[in-house]
Design a protein around this motif. Structure first.
Motif, PDB file in Angstrom:
ATOM      1  N   LEU A  61       0.483  -0.456   0.239  1.00  0.00           N
ATOM      2  CA  LEU A  61      -0.022  -0.280  -0.008  1.00  0.00           C
ATOM      3  C   LEU A  61       1.097   1.526   0.433  1.00  0.00           C
ATOM      4  N   ALA A  62       1.762   0.865   1.080  1.00  0.00           N
ATOM      5  CA  ALA A  62       2.850   2.391   1.262  1.00  0.00           C
ATOM      6  C   ALA A  62       3.641   2.830  -0.383  1.00  0.00           C
ATOM      7  N   GLN A  63       3.774   1.249  -1.673  1.00  0.00           N
ATOM      8  CA  GLN A  63       4.396   2.240  -2.581  1.00  0.00           C
ATOM      9  C   GLN A  63       3.482   2.220  -3.223  1.00  0.00           C
ATOM     10  N   SER A  64       1.913   1.451  -3.375  1.00  0.00           N
ATOM     11  CA  SER A  64       1.187   2.563  -4.130  1.00  0.00           C
ATOM     12  C   SER A  64       1.474   4.114  -3.701  1.00  0.00           C
ATOM     13  N   LEU A  65       1.048   3.961  -2.816  1.00  0.00           N
ATOM     14  CA  LEU A  65       1.251   5.636  -2.341  1.00  0.00           C
ATOM     15  C   LEU A  65       2.551   6.870  -2.858  1.00  0.00           C
ATOM     16  N   ALA A  66       3.331   5.453  -2.677  1.00  0.00           N
ATOM     17  CA  ALA A  66       4.602   6.052  -2.803  1.00  0.00           C
ATOM     18  C   ALA A  66       5.036   7.515  -4.404  1.00  0.00           C
ATOM     19  N   ARG A  67       3.632   7.551  -5.234  1.00  0.00           N
ATOM     20  CA  ARG A  67       4.201   7.947  -6.434  1.00  0.00           C
ATOM     21  C   ARG A  67       3.313   8.820  -6.569  1.00  0.00           C
ATOM     22  N   ASP A  68       2.795   9.340  -5.940  1.00  0.00           N
ATOM     23  CA  ASP A  68       1.482  10.415  -4.886  1.00  0.00           C
ATOM     24  C   ASP A  68       0.145  10.364  -6.454  1.00  0.00           C
ATOM     25  N   PRO A  69       0.183   9.720  -5.947  1.00  0.00           N
ATOM     26  CA  PRO A  69      -1.245   8.872  -7.612  1.00  0.00           C
ATOM     27  C   PRO A  69      -2.569  10.084  -6.929  1.00  0.00           C
ATOM     28  N   ASP A  70      -3.125  10.332  -8.195  1.00  0.00           N
ATOM     29  CA  ASP A  70      -4.528  10.881  -8.490  1.00  0.00           C
ATOM     30  C   ASP A  70      -5.449   9.768  -8.334  1.00  0.00           C
TER      31      ASP A  70
ATOM     32  N   ALA B 131      -4.957  -2.360  12.256  1.00  0.00           N
ATOM     33  CA  ALA B 131      -4.476  -1.922  11.332  1.00  0.00           C
ATOM     34  C   ALA B 131      -5.272  -1.382  10.423  1.00  0.00           C
ATOM     35  N   ARG B 132      -6.637  -1.820  10.536  1.00  0.00           N
ATOM     36  CA  ARG B 132      -7.858  -1.376   9.206  1.00  0.00           C
ATOM     37  C   ARG B 132      -7.872  -0.588   9.589  1.00  0.00           C
ATOM     38  N   GLU B 133      -8.236  -0.067  11.251  1.00  0.00           N
ATOM     39  CA  GLU B 133      -8.669   1.417  11.381  1.00  0.00           C
ATOM     40  C   GLU B 133      -7.144   2.153  11.658  1.00  0.00           C
ATOM     41  N   ALA B 134      -6.631   2.513  11.565  1.00  0.00           N
ATOM     42  CA  ALA B 134      -5.244   3.258  10.611  1.00  0.00           C
ATOM     43  C   ALA B 134      -5.572   3.780   9.217  1.00  0.00           C
ATOM     44  N   ILE B 135      -5.970   2.168   9.066  1.00  0.00           N
ATOM     45  CA  ILE B 135      -5.811   2.231   6.770  1.00  0.00           C
ATOM     46  C   ILE B 135      -7.087   3.399   6.544  1.00  0.00           C
ATOM     47  N   ASN B 136      -8.453   2.831   7.493  1.00  0.00           N
ATOM     48  CA  ASN B 136      -9.524   3.431   7.282  1.00  0.00           C
ATOM     49  C   ASN B 136      -9.178   5.111   7.652  1.00  0.00           C
ATOM     50  N   CYS B 137      -8.658   5.543   8.459  1.00  0.00           N
ATOM     51  CA  CYS B 137      -8.157   6.507   8.667  1.00  0.00           C
ATOM     52  C   CYS B 137      -7.266   7.382   7.827  1.00  0.00           C
ATOM     53  N   LEU B 138      -6.063   6.829   7.315  1.00  0.00           N
ATOM     54  CA  LEU B 138      -5.337   7.559   6.027  1.00  0.00           C
ATOM     55  C   LEU B 138      -6.136   7.673   4.724  1.00  0.00           C
ATOM     56  N   LEU B 139      -7.209   6.009   5.048  1.00  0.00           N
ATOM     57  CA  LEU B 139      -8.394   6.759   3.392  1.00  0.00           C
ATOM     58  C   LEU B 139      -9.369   7.965   3.645  1.00  0.00           C
ATOM     59  N   SER B 140      -9.528   8.110   4.748  1.00  0.00           N
ATOM     60  CA  SER B 140      -9.873   9.091   4.718  1.00  0.00           C
ATOM     61  C   SER B 140      -9.531  10.751   4.677  1.00  0.00           C
ATOM     62  N   ARG B 141      -8.062  10.865   5.143  1.00  0.00           N
ATOM     63  CA  ARG B 141      -7.594  11.718   4.783  1.00  0.00           C
ATOM     64  C   ARG B 141      -6.862  12.234   3.053  1.00  0.00           C
ATOM     65  N   LEU B 142      -6.797  11.206   2.252  1.00  0.00           N
ATOM     66  CA  LEU B 142      -5.890  10.771   1.269  1.00  0.00           C
ATOM     67  C   LEU B 142      -7.715  11.220   0.709  1.00  0.00           C
ATOM     68  N   VAL B 143      -8.864  10.820   0.336  1.00  0.00           N
ATOM     69  CA  VAL B 143     -10.364  11.140   0.029  1.00  0.00           C
ATOM     70  C   VAL B 143     -10.320  13.067   0.444  1.00  0.00           C
ATOM     71  N   ALA B 144      -9.980  13.116   1.784  1.00  0.00           N
ATOM     72  CA  ALA B 144     -10.377  14.390   1.388  1.00  0.00           C
ATOM     73  C   ALA B 144      -8.776  15.442   0.769  1.00  0.00           C
ATOM     74  N   SER B 145      -8.530  14.918   0.722  1.00  0.00           N
ATOM     75  CA  SER B 145      -7.427  15.613  -0.209  1.00  0.00           C
ATOM     76  C   SER B 145      -7.275  15.825  -1.147  1.00  0.00           C
ATOM     77  N   GLY B 146      -8.324  15.140  -2.242  1.00  0.00           N
ATOM     78  CA  GLY B 146      -8.831  15.085  -3.029  1.00  0.00           C
ATOM     79  C   GLY B 146      -8.312  13.598  -4.166  1.00  0.00           C
ATOM     80  N   ILE B 147      -7.847  12.964  -3.263  1.00  0.00           N
ATOM     81  CA  ILE B 147      -7.108  11.580  -4.148  1.00  0.00           C
ATOM     82  C   ILE B 147      -8.601  10.814  -4.711  1.00  0.00           C
ATOM     83  N   ALA B 148      -9.505  10.066  -5.828  1.00  0.00           N
ATOM     84  CA  ALA B 148     -10.198   9.919  -6.182  1.00  0.00           C
ATOM     85  C   ALA B 148      -9.823   7.495  -5.944  1.00  0.00           C
ATOM     86  N   VAL B 149     -10.559   7.433  -4.475  1.00  0.00           N
ATOM     87  CA  VAL B 149     -10.148   6.213  -4.036  1.00  0.00           C
ATOM     88  C   VAL B 149     -11.076   5.206  -4.791  1.00  0.00           C
TER      89      VAL B 149
END
Lengths: 276, 249
Positions: free
Chosen positions: B157-166, B181-199
């Motif tokens: 998952l970190a590898q997927s995020l390393a290229r600052d994807p849209d 770990a699920r909770e942590a990943i969900n928290c991270l996904l919320s932040r990514l969505v808020a920053s404009g990344i389509a998940v």
């Protein structure tokens, strides 16, 4: 090139040839073993062997015939498995069988017409009767192999890690993969006269297998494998010529002994944890 | 559902595997905008992973049009993949795999660096950031093959995020993960969505979804049978109902 260390011309040529061939094979061997295409390397080695046998029979340039056969097989594997709807493994089995059949047929036939001695060189290699030009060619392919890995290191590591993941991160997997097959075919064909068609696989696989016993990083494997290969090959050449033993088979045995020792000495199978 | 300014636009897309006598995806139209969180559900074999790989340009379209991050998938799959992070499902690495976690995460940048060029300072920093986002910077020098399944999942998952994807495509991202770990990943996904990344995620785990508006796409037999927005708490029920309706139809 090494005349300033080794005065005897024959020994010097043999050492040079083994040094360059072992480095080229070991560097590519790391990729072959890690991408798990050993059977492709194996089939290409035997295709080059068959090409060389046909070239020798037809009095054509043996090296060029070996290169052409090796490259043809490398590029036939994919289409053959697609069009014939067989697995790549089965396609390799088919091509390997055909290559061996062609090689054995022509070698056997040459023996019946009195050309058996030259054909034996293709089977077990011959480091004694090498021309200076052949040594230069080996030096060039050694440099080509190393430069290939250095220049495309990033793409190669991606492919080694996992082809699907490499593709998903945007690496152009296919062109790099085909370039790799081409360089392997070229290396195998050029090393064939000195190592022999039956033994070249040892040079391609064993150094990488030895390095893997000690290295946790791929970059370390690319350094350790050629150093080990060069050390064993040069020792094999010197020992073989000193005691009048066949150089390539003796070196292949040395490779196997070192591999067995490496397995026993490998820290990867040892539990190093101690309760304080 | 149509999104304004979509980062993913599929119009009447058909995808078939080589040698297959029928398409795996049939007449798929989907538009996903920036900062959307889409969960794809449906039974096994419905075409969920095929849809992700079609968006990513790893599978060829037989008909239709697909534009992702401004690139036509048909002509520029490599260009698409450089802007899209994709987590493949079910990976387990051999203990002897000669790659450290840091090297694997850095690999996520390789497509964007280009041929014949080496990773620079910026790439190493991006990899470090991705490791920190997943909270696995302490694993950086460990061989990936010696990690647990959940830790390996985080590394990919970190590898997927390393290229600052849209766009982030995640195939079963919660498999192998414990509840923390699920909770942590969900928290991270919320932040990514808020920053404009389509998940876009394919998942069968609907319990602890990110706390944001969720769009549910249900697939059945290679077609989209439902596409609507809902609250995270309703996702499971919606997918179950849509699945039952499709089976009864």
């Amino acid at each position: 090139m090494l005349e300033f260390i080794i005065q005897n011309n024959i020994v010097c040529h043999a050492v040079e040839a083994m040094l360059f061939a072992s480095i080229a094979c070991a560097v590519l061997g790391v990729i072959i073993t890690q991408v798990q295409i050993s059977s492709i390397g194996f089939t290409m080695a035997h295709a080059a062997f068959a090409g060389a046998a046909v070239g020798m029979f037809l009095s054509l340039n043996v090296t060029i015939c070996a290169i052409v056969a090796g490259v043809c097989v490398a590029f036939l594997i994919g289409p053959l498995s697609d069009k014939a709807r067989v697995s790549p493994d089965t396609a390799l089995g088919l091509l390997f069988g055909i290559s061996m059949a062609v090689a054995i047929f022509f070698i056997a036939y040459m023996q019946t017409i009195g050309q058996g001695f030259s054909a034996m060189g293709l089977l077990f290699g011959d480091v004694i009767s090498l021309y200076r030009e052949e040594i230069y060619l080996l030096a060039i392919i050694c440099v080509v192999s190393v430069v290939f890995v250095v220049v495309l290191y990033k793409e190669i590591t991606g492919i080694i890690f996992n082809k699907r993941i490499a593709e998903s991160v945007g690496i152009q997997v296919k062109p790099v993969y085909y370039a790799l097959l081409f360089v392997i075919a070229l290396t195998v064909a050029l090393c064939l006269p000195i190592i022999g068609g039956l033994l070249i696989y040892v040079w391609l696989v064993t150094p990488a297998a030895i390095a893997l016993q000690f290295c946790y990083r791929l970059s370390a494997m690319f350094v350790v494998a050629p150093i080990v290969a060069a050390a064993i090959s040069v020792s094999g050449a010197l020992a073989g010529l000193e005691y009048s033993l066949p150089v390539a088979p003796l070196t292949a045995v040395l490779f196997s002994i070192v591999f067995i020792a490496a397995v026993f000495l490998s820290p990867k199978r040892r539990v190093t944890f101690r309760k304080s | 559902m149509a999104s304004s300014d979509p980062v993913i636009l599929l119009e009447n897309v058909y995808t078939a595997y080589e040698g297959a006598d029928r398409p795996t995806l049939t007449d798929i139209s989907l538009s996903v905008g920036k900062g959307e969180f889409v969960i794809i559900g449906g039974p096994n074999g419905a075409g969920k992973t095929t849809l992700l790989e079609t968006i990513n340009g790893m599978l060829p379209l037989t008909h239709g049009k697909a534009v992702v991050c401004g690139h036509d998938v048909r002509g520029n799959g490599v260009g698409v993949r450089r802007r899209v992070g994709y987590l493949l499902q079910n990976f387990a690495f051999d203990p002897l795999t000669p790659f450290t976690v840091e090297e694997v995460v850095l690999m996520g940048r390789f497509g964007t660096i280009g041929l014949f060029r080496k990773p620079g300072k910026e790439d190493h920093e991006a990899a470090k950031r991705a490791l920190q986002l997943l909270g696995i910077e302490d694993l950086a020098s460990r061989p990936i093959g010696q990690l647990s399944g959940g830790q390996q999942q985080k590394v990919l998952l970190a590898q997927s995020l390393a290229r600052d994807p849209d766009v982030l495509l995640l195939d079963e991202p919660f498999s192998n993960l414990d509840m923390f770990a699920r909770e942590a990943i969900n928290c991270l996904l919320s932040r990514l969505v808020a920053s404009g990344i389509a998940v876009i995620i394919v998942s069968h785990a609907f319990d602890d979804l990110p706390d944001c508006r969720v769009r549910v796409v249900v697939m059945h037999d290679g077609r989209i049978s439902l596409d609507r927005e809902c609250l995270p708490a309703d996702v499971g029920l919606l997918i179950r109902n849509a699945g039952s309706a499709s089976l009864n139809a």
